[in-house]
Design an enzyme around this catalytic site. Structure first.
Site, PDB file in Angstrom:
ATOM      1  N   ILE A   1       0.829  -1.200   0.000  1.00 17.66           N
ATOM      2  CA  ILE A   1       0.000   0.000   0.000  1.00 17.66           C
ATOM      3  C   ILE A   1       0.868   1.258   0.000  1.00 17.66           C
ATOM      4  O   ILE A   1       2.005   1.225   0.490  1.00 17.66           O
ATOM      5  CB  ILE A   1      -0.958  -0.020   1.225  1.00 17.66           C
ATOM      6  CG1 ILE A   1      -1.930   1.159   1.193  1.00 17.66           C
ATOM      7  CG2 ILE A   1      -0.205  -0.113   2.527  1.00 17.66           C
ATOM      8  CD1 ILE A   1      -3.064   1.063   2.229  1.00 17.66           C
ATOM      9  N   CYS A   2       0.331   2.328  -0.556  1.00 20.62           N
ATOM     10  CA  CYS A   2       0.939   3.649  -0.579  1.00 20.62           C
ATOM     11  C   CYS A   2       2.184   3.652  -1.466  1.00 20.62           C
ATOM     12  O   CYS A   2       2.097   3.398  -2.655  1.00 20.62           O
ATOM     13  CB  CYS A   2       1.229   4.122   0.846  1.00 20.62           C
ATOM     14  SG  CYS A   2       1.664   5.870   0.967  1.00 20.62           S
ATOM     15  N   ALA A   3       3.333   3.937  -0.909  1.00 22.18           N
ATOM     16  CA  ALA A   3       4.575   3.927  -1.689  1.00 22.18           C
ATOM     17  C   ALA A   3       5.122   2.520  -1.888  1.00 22.18           C
ATOM     18  O   ALA A   3       5.896   2.269  -2.811  1.00 22.18           O
ATOM     19  CB  ALA A   3       5.631   4.787  -0.993  1.00 22.18           C
TER      20      ALA A   3
ATOM     21  N   ASN B   1       0.267   5.057  -4.181  1.00 23.76           N
ATOM     22  CA  ASN B   1       0.173   6.479  -3.908  1.00 23.76           C
ATOM     23  C   ASN B   1       0.473   7.238  -5.199  1.00 23.76           C
ATOM     24  O   ASN B   1       1.392   6.861  -5.933  1.00 23.76           O
ATOM     25  CB  ASN B   1       1.181   6.841  -2.814  1.00 23.76           C
ATOM     26  CG  ASN B   1       1.185   8.311  -2.506  1.00 23.76           C
ATOM     27  OD1 ASN B   1       1.762   9.098  -3.241  1.00 23.76           O
ATOM     28  ND2 ASN B   1       0.547   8.670  -1.414  1.00 23.76           N
TER      29      ASN B   1
END
Length: 193
Positions: free
Chosen positions: A110-112, A131
Site C-alpha cells: 500500500i501507498c509507496a 500512492n
C-alpha cells in the site's frame, strides 16, 4: 477476543518510518476476521517508530532465531516515508518477496510500497495502483496502472493507494483469504457502509 478462522498466516513487515495506519489497520481487520497475523520488524529491535513517532512493538523480527518467511501465506508491505525505502533496503525481505511471487504466494502493498514490488519486477504485466507520487515507478516497471482505483486486486497481488484506503485494502486481504462472507461480517462490525 481472537477467534481463529483459518490456518493461513499473514506477516505485516514493519520498518522505521512506516505509515502506521497502513500497517495497523491491516492487522486490526485481520484480527477481526480471525486471520492469524504477525507484525514483523525488519531489524533486530522489536520496537519500531513510525513516521508520526508512534512506537509499535512488533510480534517478531526477521532477525529472530526461529523466524522464517516461509511461515506465512501472505506478505504485506505498509508504505510511508522513510518506511518504504527502509523496506526496500532490506535484502532478506526483498529476496523473500521474489521467492513468494515465484511460488505463487500472495503479496500486498500500500501507498509507496507497491513501488518495491514494481522495482523487483513483480508487477510487470499486472494491474496495480499506489500512492499518486509513486505511480510512475509502477508504470516504468511494466505495471498496468489503474491510477484512480483505491485498491487493485490482480490474482494474488493486492495494491492500494494510501492511508485513506487502508481499511479497503485490509478487507481485500480478508477477501483473498476467507471470501466475501467474512468481508461483510467485518464491514458490519466496523460500521463501514
Amino acid at each position: 477476543m481472537f477467534k481463529q478462522t483459518t490456518d493461513k498466516r499473514v506477516a505485516v513487515f514493519v520498518a522505521s518510518g512506516l505509515e502506521e495506519i497502513e500497517g495497523l489497520t491491516v492487522v486490526d481487520v485481520l484480527f477481526r476476521a480471525g486471520v492469524p497475523c504477525d507484525t514483523v520488524a525488519i531489524t533486530p529491535d522489536h520496537m519500531v517508530t513510525s513516521s508520526h513517532e508512534v512506537t509499535i512493538v512488533c510480534d517478531r523480527s526477521i532477525a529472530d532465531e526461529d523466524f522464517s518467511f516461509g511461515d506465512y501465506d501472505l506478505l504485506v508491505l505498509p508504505g510511508g516515508i522513510p518506511g518504504t525505502p527502509n523496506l526496500r533496503a532490506c535484502e532478506p525481505l526483498c529476496n523473500a518477496l521474489v521467492a513468494q511471487a515465484e511460488k505463487g504466494g500472495a503479496l500486498a502493498a500500500i501507498c509507496a510500497a507497491p513501488s518495491i514490488l514494481a522495482e523487483l519486477g513483480l508487477l510487470k504485466g499486472r494491474r496495480a495502483t499506489s500512492n499518486p507520487g509513486f505511480q510512475h515507478v509502477l508504470a516504468e516497471h511494466g505495471a498496468e496502472l489503474l491510477p484512480d482505483e483505491p485498491v487493485v486486486v490482480d490474482g494474488n497481488v493486492i495494491t492500494s493507494q494510501g492511508a485513506g484506503t487502508a481499511m479497503l485494502f485490509g478487507l481485500e486481504i480478508v477477501r483473498l483469504i476467507l471470501g466475501d462472507e467474512a468481508v461483510e461480517r467485518v464491514r458490519e462490525g466496523v460500521v463501514l457502509r
